[in-house]
Design an enzyme around this catalytic site. Structure first.
Site, mmCIF file in Angstrom:
data_model
loop_
_atom_site.group_PDB
_atom_site.id
_atom_site.type_symbol
_atom_site.label_atom_id
_atom_site.label_comp_id
_atom_site.label_asym_id
_atom_site.label_seq_id
_atom_site.Cartn_x
_atom_site.Cartn_y
_atom_site.Cartn_z
ATOM 1 N N LYS A 195 -70.387 -60.443 17.179
ATOM 2 C CA LYS A 195 -70.921 -61.150 18.335
ATOM 3 C C LYS A 195 -72.408 -60.848 18.547
ATOM 4 O O LYS A 195 -72.995 -59.964 17.930
ATOM 5 C CB LYS A 195 -70.097 -60.815 19.581
ATOM 6 N N ARG A 244 -59.700 -57.853 17.752
ATOM 7 C CA ARG A 244 -59.726 -59.201 17.162
ATOM 8 C C ARG A 244 -60.934 -59.290 16.235
ATOM 9 O O ARG A 244 -62.063 -59.076 16.665
ATOM 10 C CB ARG A 244 -59.806 -60.244 18.279
#
Length: 304
Positions: free
Chosen positions: A234, A268
């Site tokens: 991210k 995740r």
């Protein structure tokens, strides 16, 4: 190894067993890896690499083979953009879910109750709602099944931008939001053993806010529920290190290990094998699992 286990982090949910469909996932002394398979032409990380049905199924099967505990199938990216018709989202995710469900627990990443129904019918055992049950009908859908739900923190309406997000206390406000949405889920009939919470790394948060949320992750242990972190590749990783999207694996692994040591039980990820190895290594250090083999500085067998 009991001493090592006794020294392990105490941030374990009150109920360490998560029910996913007809299976039980024991998170007491194990970190679960949730692999990401995006069947979208404009996905954040793989940019359409698994958009085709056969490519998505191969990726999911490979993830299970590499040690993933769950595979999360998505048909619409989280980022702002034009709406994707529900029927089209169903066409994207349901065939993948149907093919992968016999291999292991499959999650569907959606905020549409209609998509969740179709995916559960096809074999999905988890609904990953990155909008924090924005539509309360989602709670009814999950309650009427035996699927689990991931309740994530995000403030904006689905697929819209939240300009310049502000928090007086990002951790306290995330915890309050999750507590409220978990209460809603329970009011609609979802039992706690089928609820997971996700603090929403980067979701309507800037990098400094996400770093603080990560740094203080253990404060979310008071929620008493399994904690999922979705931090793979991210922007907070990229901005912290000055790395482009394709060069964030090392930073993502460091963040995953930090989170695992501060309360996360499900991670995740895009990079499955690397993440599995990192988390299994943490388990070995904590004394939660035995090494696969023992040879170094040990007497060879048969040379007694």
């Amino acid at each position: 190894m009991t001493d090592a286990v006794d020294r392990a982090p105490a941030h374990v949910a009150a109920s360490a067993v998560l029910r996913v469909g007809g299976r039980e996932l024991d998170l007491a002394r194990r970190f679960a890896v949730m692999a990401i398979v995006n069947r979208t032409p404009d996905s954040f990380y793989d940019r359409g690499r698994t958009d085709a049905l056969d490519a998505a199924v191969r990726a999911g099967a490979a993830a299970f083979e590499a040690g993933a505990d769950l595979v999360d199938v998505g048909g619409v990216k989280f980022a702002p953009g034009p709406p994707v018709p529900v029927d089209e989202e169903i066409e994207r995710v349901v065939p993948v879910v149907r093919e992968l469900a016999p291999l292991g627990p499959v999650s569907v990443d959606t905020f549409h109750p209609e998509v969740a129904v179709a995916a559960i019918d096809a074999g999905a055992s988890v609904v990953n709602d990155t909008t924090g049950i924005h539509d309360p009908r989602m709670a009814d859908v999950v309650a009427d099944s035996d699927a689990a739900i991931v309740v994530a923190h995000s403030l904006a309406a689905p697929r819209t931008q939240l300009p310049l997000p502000h928090y007086d206390d990002v951790v306290g406000e995330v915890a309050a939001f999750l507590r409220e949405r978990v209460a809603l889920a329970e009011e609609h009939g979802i039992p706690r053993e089928r609820i997971v919470v996700d603090p929403g790394h980067d979701l309507n948060k800037n990098t400094l806010q996400t770093l603080e949320l990560t740094r203080r992750l253990d404060e979310l242990g008071d929620l008493g529920l399994p904690l999922l972190v979705a931090l793979s590749n991210k922007d907070f990783v990229g901005e912290s290190l000055g790395r482009d999207r394709d060069d964030r694996v090392a930073g993502s692994l460091a963040a995953a290990v930090y989170c695992a040591l501060h309360g996360a039980r499900i991670v995740r990820v895009h990079n499955v094998r690397e993440s599995v190895d990192a988390l299994r290594m943490v388990e070995a250090i904590l004394g939660w699992r035995q090494p696969v083999r023992l040879r170094h500085n040990l007497r060879p067998e048969g040379n007694g």
